[in-house]
Design an enzyme around this catalytic site. Structure first.
Site, short mmCIF file in Angstrom:
data_model
loop_
_atom_site.label_atom_id
_atom_site.label_comp_id
_atom_site.label_asym_id
_atom_site.label_seq_id
_atom_site.Cartn_x
_atom_site.Cartn_y
_atom_site.Cartn_z
N ASN A 216 6.66 6.25 -9.27
CA ASN A 216 5.93 5.38 -10.22
C ASN A 216 4.67 6.09 -10.70
O ASN A 216 4.39 7.22 -10.30
CB ASN A 216 5.61 4.04 -9.56
CG ASN A 216 4.78 4.21 -8.30
OD1 ASN A 216 3.65 4.68 -8.34
ND2 ASN A 216 5.37 3.87 -7.15
N ASP A 285 9.63 -0.22 -3.63
CA ASP A 285 10.22 -1.35 -2.91
C ASP A 285 11.60 -1.01 -2.36
O ASP A 285 12.01 -1.54 -1.34
CB ASP A 285 10.32 -2.56 -3.84
CG ASP A 285 8.94 -3.12 -4.16
OD1 ASP A 285 8.08 -3.08 -3.26
OD2 ASP A 285 8.72 -3.57 -5.30
N LYS A 295 23.31 17.84 -6.20
CA LYS A 295 22.93 17.20 -7.45
C LYS A 295 24.10 16.37 -8.00
O LYS A 295 25.24 16.87 -8.05
CB LYS A 295 22.51 18.26 -8.47
CG LYS A 295 22.00 17.67 -9.75
CD LYS A 295 21.63 18.73 -10.77
CE LYS A 295 21.29 18.06 -12.08
NZ LYS A 295 21.21 18.99 -13.18
N PRO A 313 10.64 -0.76 4.22
CA PRO A 313 9.77 -1.63 5.03
C PRO A 313 8.46 -1.88 4.29
O PRO A 313 7.97 -1.01 3.56
CB PRO A 313 9.53 -0.81 6.30
CG PRO A 313 9.86 0.59 5.95
CD PRO A 313 10.86 0.55 4.84
N ASP A 314 7.91 -3.08 4.46
CA ASP A 314 6.61 -3.40 3.85
C ASP A 314 5.53 -2.98 4.85
O ASP A 314 5.25 -3.68 5.83
CB ASP A 314 6.54 -4.90 3.56
CG ASP A 314 5.30 -5.25 2.76
OD1 ASP A 314 4.24 -4.62 2.99
OD2 ASP A 314 5.39 -6.13 1.88
N ILE A 315 4.94 -1.82 4.60
CA ILE A 315 4.02 -1.21 5.56
C ILE A 315 2.84 -2.15 5.84
O ILE A 315 2.47 -2.39 6.99
CB ILE A 315 3.52 0.15 5.04
CG1 ILE A 315 4.71 1.07 4.73
CG2 ILE A 315 2.58 0.81 6.05
CD1 ILE A 315 4.37 2.30 3.93
N PHE A 331 -3.59 -4.20 -1.80
CA PHE A 331 -3.80 -4.08 -3.24
C PHE A 331 -2.61 -4.70 -3.95
O PHE A 331 -1.50 -4.70 -3.43
CB PHE A 331 -3.92 -2.60 -3.65
CG PHE A 331 -5.35 -2.14 -3.72
CD1 PHE A 331 -6.11 -2.03 -2.58
CD2 PHE A 331 -5.93 -1.81 -4.95
CE1 PHE A 331 -7.44 -1.63 -2.64
CE2 PHE A 331 -7.24 -1.41 -5.03
CZ PHE A 331 -8.00 -1.30 -3.88
N LYS A 345 0.26 -12.88 -3.08
CA LYS A 345 0.49 -11.69 -2.25
C LYS A 345 -0.36 -11.74 -0.98
O LYS A 345 0.09 -11.36 0.09
CB LYS A 345 0.15 -10.44 -3.06
CG LYS A 345 1.19 -9.37 -2.94
CD LYS A 345 1.08 -8.34 -4.03
CE LYS A 345 2.25 -8.45 -4.98
NZ LYS A 345 2.32 -7.37 -5.95
N LYS A 349 1.52 -11.57 2.51
CA LYS A 349 1.33 -10.42 3.41
C LYS A 349 0.42 -10.77 4.59
O LYS A 349 0.21 -9.94 5.47
CB LYS A 349 0.74 -9.25 2.64
CG LYS A 349 1.49 -8.91 1.36
CD LYS A 349 2.00 -7.51 1.31
CE LYS A 349 2.85 -7.31 0.06
NZ LYS A 349 3.49 -6.02 0.00
N1 CTP Z 1 2.91 -2.30 0.29
C1 CTP Z 1 3.26 -1.63 1.44
N2 CTP Z 1 4.56 -1.32 1.66
C2 CTP Z 1 5.53 -1.67 0.79
C3 CTP Z 1 5.17 -2.34 -0.40
C4 CTP Z 1 3.85 -2.64 -0.63
O1 CTP Z 1 2.40 -1.32 2.25
N3 CTP Z 1 6.78 -1.35 1.04
C5 CTP Z 1 1.50 -2.66 0.08
C6 CTP Z 1 0.83 -1.93 -1.06
O2 CTP Z 1 0.20 -0.75 -0.61
C7 CTP Z 1 -0.17 -2.96 -1.54
C8 CTP Z 1 0.51 -4.28 -1.29
O3 CTP Z 1 1.47 -4.01 -0.27
O4 CTP Z 1 -1.34 -2.96 -0.75
C9 CTP Z 1 1.16 -4.88 -2.47
O5 CTP Z 1 2.00 -3.94 -3.09
P1 CTP Z 1 2.84 -4.32 -4.38
O6 CTP Z 1 3.79 -3.24 -4.69
O7 CTP Z 1 1.92 -4.80 -5.46
O8 CTP Z 1 3.56 -5.61 -3.85
P2 CTP Z 1 5.04 -5.89 -3.43
O9 CTP Z 1 5.04 -6.36 -2.03
O10 CTP Z 1 5.91 -4.74 -3.73
O11 CTP Z 1 5.37 -7.13 -4.37
P3 CTP Z 1 6.05 -7.20 -5.83
O12 CTP Z 1 6.95 -6.03 -5.94
O13 CTP Z 1 6.74 -8.51 -5.80
O14 CTP Z 1 4.92 -7.20 -6.80
#
Ligand code: CTP
Length: 406
Positions: A216, A285, A295, A313-315, A331, A345, A349
């Site tokens: 991204n 995500d 390739k 995983p959502d860290i 953030f 959020k 979270k």
């Molecule tokens: N984050 C994380 N690990 C992930 C996804 C997000 O640690 N796998 C953390 C980001 O560093 C940020 C916060 O979660 O501090 C929100 O990230 P964001 O991408 O905006 O949110 P998402 O949980 O991905 O929600 P959405 O895609 O629905 O906007």
């Protein structure tokens, strides 16, 4: 960020002792002036063999002092006058001989005289050593450095690398911009002294095959600025960075990763040992279930390959649920409805502080605007350069770590 005046209102005595690194002092004087400081140069006799007072005067717009018998001072006490008006004395370069003099409190020329005469409790002394690596490594010099530190002197550097003598090793003076930043950091309030801060920054890269991947537009600039601001505030900072080409802020420990899984694996063993976790990374995500070993080629059918994805995983959410969790700051990079998404959020979270920003308006830019959402409501930090915002955010976090006693 170049035109921020971080040293505005500061009066710096810049002392030069003898050494080839005097050539860097010219640029340093310029950097300090550009950052808003007034700079009074004082040179030892040895320094004048390497660079002229004329150059230093032209760069600072002030006459240079080179000896203690300067008749320009009405009371004939240049060492008193110069040291009383300074906010700090920075000796750059500080030669081995000059440091030895400081240790012994010798005062037989203008620069050592004013260092000794300065009111130490309100005029700090910083030195930037510059010498051959053997001179630096010599036990005598190392004893002197330790003695200076014990006397409350800040020793900046030295760096390692190529030396003017042709040798390679420790003893190079820090670069002008590094010394400027050290001085700027020195003056920042130590709001996070003793705190350990863990930060994620940048994008992640999820490999599809050996040449392609999903990533991204996150540049990492905000996270790196927060790392610098936290370090300036006295914290011990670990920065887990996705693939970005940004220099590591001074004194920050950096761990480079590529994918979300690697970021997760780098963060998890560290999280519980930190006091604050700030998740600025734009973590992907989803990732392809498995990266292809070769390739992916077009097969001539006109149909793109189906890439099966799995959620990362959502860290942040995992760290925020640890039994021994640090204070967590999330953030949210959104494209619309910033407040609502940030509030959602924060709840989802389970973090005490969530910082919203508009992704398309900030990614890759040097400026940003932040929306802080916590249990009391929300507050905007208006548009500014990212380091200014990072310092404001660090101040906000610091107040939340130590609730005021009523
Ligand atoms: N984050 C994380 N690990 C992930 C996804 C997000 O640690 N796998 C953390 C980001 O560093 C940020 C916060 O979660 O501090 C929100 O990230 P964001 O991408 O905006 O949110 P998402 O949980 O991905 O929600 P959405 O895609 O629905 O906007």
């Amino acid at each position: 960020m170049a035109d921020r005046l971080d040293l505005s209102g500061r009066h710096i005595v810049l002392g030069l002792s003898g050494g080839i690194a005097c050539y860097k002092a010219a640029e340093l004087a310029r950097e300090l002036v550009k950052a808003g400081a007034t700079v009074q140069v004082v040179m030892t006799e040895a320094a004048t063999h390497f660079i002229t007072p004329v150059t230093m005067q032209a760069l600072t717009n002030r006459p240079v002092y080179t000896h203690q018998w300067d008749p320009r001072e009405a009371n004939h006490m240049a060492h008193i006058n110069l040291s009383r008006e300074a906010d700090a004395v920075l000796v750059a370069p500080a030669s081995a001989d000059f440091m030895a003099k400081l240790v012994h409190g010798r005062a037989d020329e203008i620069l050592s005289l004013l260092c000794l005469a300065r009111p130490a409790e309100r005029v700090p002394l910083l030195v930037a050593p510059a010498m051959n690596r053997e001179m630096w490594a010599h036990p005598a010099t190392q004893r002197n450095v330790a003695a200076l530190r014990a006397d409350g002197v800040s020793v900046l550097g030295p760096a390692a690398g190529d030396q003017a003598c042709g040798e390679v090793g420790d003893g190079r003076m820090l670069e002008a911009a590094e010394l400027r930043d050290e001085l700027i950091a020195f003056f920042q309030p130590k709001r996070l002294a003793g705190q350990r801060v863990l930060i994620t920054a940048g994008p992640t890269f999820e490999a599809i095959d050996p040449v392609r991947g999903i990533t991204n537009h996150s540049s990492g600039k905000m996270g790196f600025a927060i790392a610098r601001a936290a370090q300036e505030a006295g914290a011990q900072v670990t920065l887990v960075a996705g693939p970005v080409h940004l220099p590591t802020p001074a004194h920050v420990r950096r761990i480079d990763v590529q994918s979300a899984l690697q970021m997760h694996d780098a963060v998890m063993p560290l999280a519980a040992a930190h006091d604050v976790f700030i998740a600025t990374a734009a973590v992907a995500d989803w990732r392809p279930v498995a990266a292809a070993e070769q390739k992916l080629k077009k097969d001539g059918s006109g149909r793109p390959p189906a890439i099966e994805m799995v959620e990362n995983p959502d860290i942040l959410a995992v760290v925020a649920r640890l039994p021994q969790r640090p204070y967590c700051v999330g953030f949210a990079a959104e494209s619309h409805d910033l407040l609502r998404h940030a509030q959602d959020k924060r709840a989802r979270k389970q973090v005490p502080l969530l910082v919203g920003n508009l992704g398309p308006a900030t990614f890759g830019q040097d400026t940003n605007a932040l929306l802080l959402v916590d249990e009391h409501g929300h507050r905007e930090l208006p548009q500014a350069d990212k380091l200014t915002l990072a310092r404001q955010l660090v101040a906000e976090i610091a107040t939340r770590l130590t609730p005021p006693t009523r």
